[in-house]
Design a protein around this motif. Structure first.
Motif, mmCIF file in Angstrom:
data_model
loop_
_atom_site.group_PDB
_atom_site.id
_atom_site.type_symbol
_atom_site.label_atom_id
_atom_site.label_comp_id
_atom_site.label_asym_id
_atom_site.label_seq_id
_atom_site.Cartn_x
_atom_site.Cartn_y
_atom_site.Cartn_z
ATOM 1 N N GLU A 197 42.574 68.612 22.775
ATOM 2 C CA GLU A 197 42.072 69.882 22.257
ATOM 3 C C GLU A 197 40.800 70.312 22.986
ATOM 4 O O GLU A 197 40.656 71.470 23.383
ATOM 5 C CB GLU A 197 41.791 69.750 20.759
ATOM 6 C CG GLU A 197 41.281 71.031 20.111
ATOM 7 C CD GLU A 197 40.954 70.848 18.638
ATOM 8 O OE1 GLU A 197 40.550 71.821 17.998
ATOM 9 O OE2 GLU A 197 41.103 69.712 18.134
ATOM 10 N N SER A 198 39.878 69.367 23.196
ATOM 11 C CA SER A 198 38.606 69.677 23.848
ATOM 12 C C SER A 198 38.800 70.066 25.311
ATOM 13 O O SER A 198 38.260 71.068 25.782
ATOM 14 C CB SER A 198 37.671 68.469 23.748
ATOM 15 O OG SER A 198 36.481 68.686 24.460
ATOM 16 N N LYS A 228 40.583 73.428 25.807
ATOM 17 C CA LYS A 228 39.676 74.544 25.540
ATOM 18 C C LYS A 228 38.790 74.815 26.765
ATOM 19 O O LYS A 228 38.574 75.967 27.148
ATOM 20 C CB LYS A 228 38.818 74.225 24.318
ATOM 21 C CG LYS A 228 37.949 75.384 23.843
ATOM 22 C CD LYS A 228 37.070 74.968 22.663
ATOM 23 C CE LYS A 228 37.917 74.580 21.476
ATOM 24 N NZ LYS A 228 37.069 74.223 20.306
ATOM 25 N N ARG A 269 40.760 76.606 29.443
ATOM 26 C CA ARG A 269 40.942 78.016 29.100
ATOM 27 C C ARG A 269 39.671 78.815 29.395
ATOM 28 O O ARG A 269 39.720 79.925 29.920
ATOM 29 C CB ARG A 269 41.326 78.166 27.632
ATOM 30 C CG ARG A 269 42.791 77.929 27.349
ATOM 31 C CD ARG A 269 43.201 78.386 25.962
ATOM 32 N NE ARG A 269 42.728 77.508 24.912
ATOM 33 C CZ ARG A 269 41.745 77.797 24.083
ATOM 34 N NH1 ARG A 269 41.107 78.955 24.173
ATOM 35 N NH2 ARG A 269 41.376 76.947 23.135
ATOM 36 N N TYR A 270 38.523 78.242 29.034
ATOM 37 C CA TYR A 270 37.255 78.907 29.319
ATOM 38 C C TYR A 270 37.073 79.122 30.822
ATOM 39 O O TYR A 270 36.645 80.193 31.262
ATOM 40 C CB TYR A 270 36.083 78.060 28.795
ATOM 41 C CG TYR A 270 35.884 78.084 27.300
ATOM 42 C CD1 TYR A 270 36.296 79.160 26.527
ATOM 43 C CD2 TYR A 270 35.258 77.021 26.647
ATOM 44 C CE1 TYR A 270 36.110 79.171 25.159
ATOM 45 C CE2 TYR A 270 35.056 77.022 25.269
ATOM 46 C CZ TYR A 270 35.491 78.100 24.535
ATOM 47 O OH TYR A 270 35.293 78.111 23.182
#
Length: 442
Positions: free
Chosen positions: A125-126, A129, A132-133
């Protein structure tokens, strides 16, 4: 005669020595580009592999020069088109482009390997993310175009851009431990697996100062009482899932008497509660979803939880998870992440202090209570699922008997006080509603 033999020998050996030196240098170049270090045996093997590859290529080119293309794949030679009156032939413009390496694709390839090695869903998850950023910041998804300057610019952008969810700028620690750590790992894996020539993150890091500590990390007594009171008197919303309502009713109490992570209790199944003699025992296991240490453990239930009716609640529940509904294919981790968010939303209005984590404050409080009760640290760490601090602590087992003795030393919460807190909260809510009705907005 001897001189002629020496000259002839030298004419044969010199090219061979030159080729040997060239292959060794080429091997060094390959190792350097990929950031690899090997011993002399490995270096020699790579040099020989280079030599064999050159030899095979020279034989193939020799056959092609004589018109024999049988050893080459047919796709290397696109159809020939006839041009001009003279009947000359010219190859059609046909270039095979290498497969595009995307950042998102690189992440998924890395994750497949990392997952098999035991990395946690929280890591997925981390890292996902962060990727994506980065893609949103670069405005492209091409991993081969990412430069060291891009990463520096991305770091600076993250440090000054507020998050949509909180409206706050990420701390140096967050950017260092989440973003830079994730990208360094991903690009490092790509280099090792010959997907990229170099790691654009390199040695980039970020200085992190010591954070000011303004309060205890765990809930203080009044905060714990307020949360437990809200949980004890919780009334589900009209359209709220019954399992979510049950989580808000029971998870704070379970964590208060075990120091377990909210996610560990949130994934409990009906089968994870059992009776052993006069003890009720909760089994926390990675089979139910995820456990940070990848080790199952037993937690003896506090008597107050029995009196409040948790065993009866479990007995009346359907088979499977108690507090969440598995997703497609039986997925638990996705719904569990959603449940953790809903628990944060439930606790945060009760404890608005941003310096305490709504889902982690119980672990700190449990440790404090155990210290006050003079419980052996090895015992309460075993209950909480902490790894042993020393090699000596890995010998022997903390038995159910030892855990039960420790749990009995924990004090119960004053139910009358919790009811008074709930009554005061309802009274304040009623006053606020009356004032809103008496003075409607213009």
């Amino acid at each position: 005669m001897a001189a002629r033999v020496r000259d002839l020998t030298e004419s044969i050996i010199s090219p061979a020595r030159e080729q040997e030196r060239w292959c060794a240098a080429e091997a060094d170049r390959i190792l350097s580009e990929r950031g690899l270090r090997v011993d002399e045996v490995g270096r020699t093997r790579l040099a020989r592999a280079v030599s064999n590859a050159i030899h095979r290529a020279s034989l193939t080119l020799g056959q092609a020069a004589s018109g024999d293309f049988s050893s080459l794949p047919s796709r290397s030679f696109p159809p020939l088109a006839k041009h001009g009156a003279a009947g000359s032939y010219q190859s059609k413009a046909h270039v095979l482009k290498p497969a595009r390496l995307t950042l998102s694709g690189l992440f998924e390839e890395w994750w497949q390997e990392a997952k098999n090695a035991g990395r946690k869903p929280s890591t997925h998850e981390s890292y996902e993310k962060t990727v994506r950023y980065l893609v949103a910041f670069l405005k492209h998804d091409d991993a081969t175009r990412v430069t060291a300057k891009d990463i520096v610019d991305f770091k600076n952008y993250r440090l000054k851009t507020p998050l949509k969810r909180t409206g706050k700028v990420p701390s140096n620690k967050t950017v260092k431990d989440s973003d830079l750590a994730a990208l360094k790992t991903l690009f490092g894996w790509a280099v090792i697996n010959s997907k990229l020539p170099e790691n654009p993150v390199g040695k980039l890091t970020l200085k992190v100062g010591k954070k000011q500590r303004l309060r205890p990390k765990g809930f203080i007594e009044s905060e714990a009482q307020a949360i437990l009171s809200a949980a004890l008197h919780y009334v589900s919303g009209e359209r709220e899932d019954v399992r979510t309502a049950a989580a808000k009713r029971w998870l704070p109490w379970l964590c208060a008497f075990s120091g377990a992570r909210v996610g560990e209790m949130g994934q409990l199944r009906r089968m994870d509660l059992r009776r052993e003699g006069d003890l009720w025992v909760i089994r926390i296991t990675p089979e139910a979803g995820t456990v940070k240490t990848d080790e199952a453990r037993d937690v003896v239930m506090h008597q107050q939880l029995v009196e409040l009716g948790f065993p009866a609640f479990v007995a009346a529940s359907a088979e499977g998870p108690l507090f969440l509904t598995p997703g497609k294919g039986g997925d638990v981790l996705g719904p569990l992440a959603g449940l953790l968010n809903r628990m944060r939303e439930f606790v945060r209005p009760i404890v608005p202090d941003p310096n305490v984590q709504p889902n982690h404050g119980w672990r700190h409080l449990f440790t404090t209570i155990c210290e006050e009760a003079e419980i052996n640290p090895r015992v309460y760490n075993a209950i909480m699922g902490h790894a042993g601090r020393t090699v000596a602590e890995s010998y022997g087992d903390v038995t159910l008997k030892a855990k039960a003795t420790a749990i009995r030393r924990l004090p119960s919460f004053d139910i009358e006080k919790l009811r008074a807190i709930a009554s005061g909260r309802r009274e304040m809510h009623g006053i606020a509603s009356f004032l809103d009705a008496a003075d409607p907005p213009s």
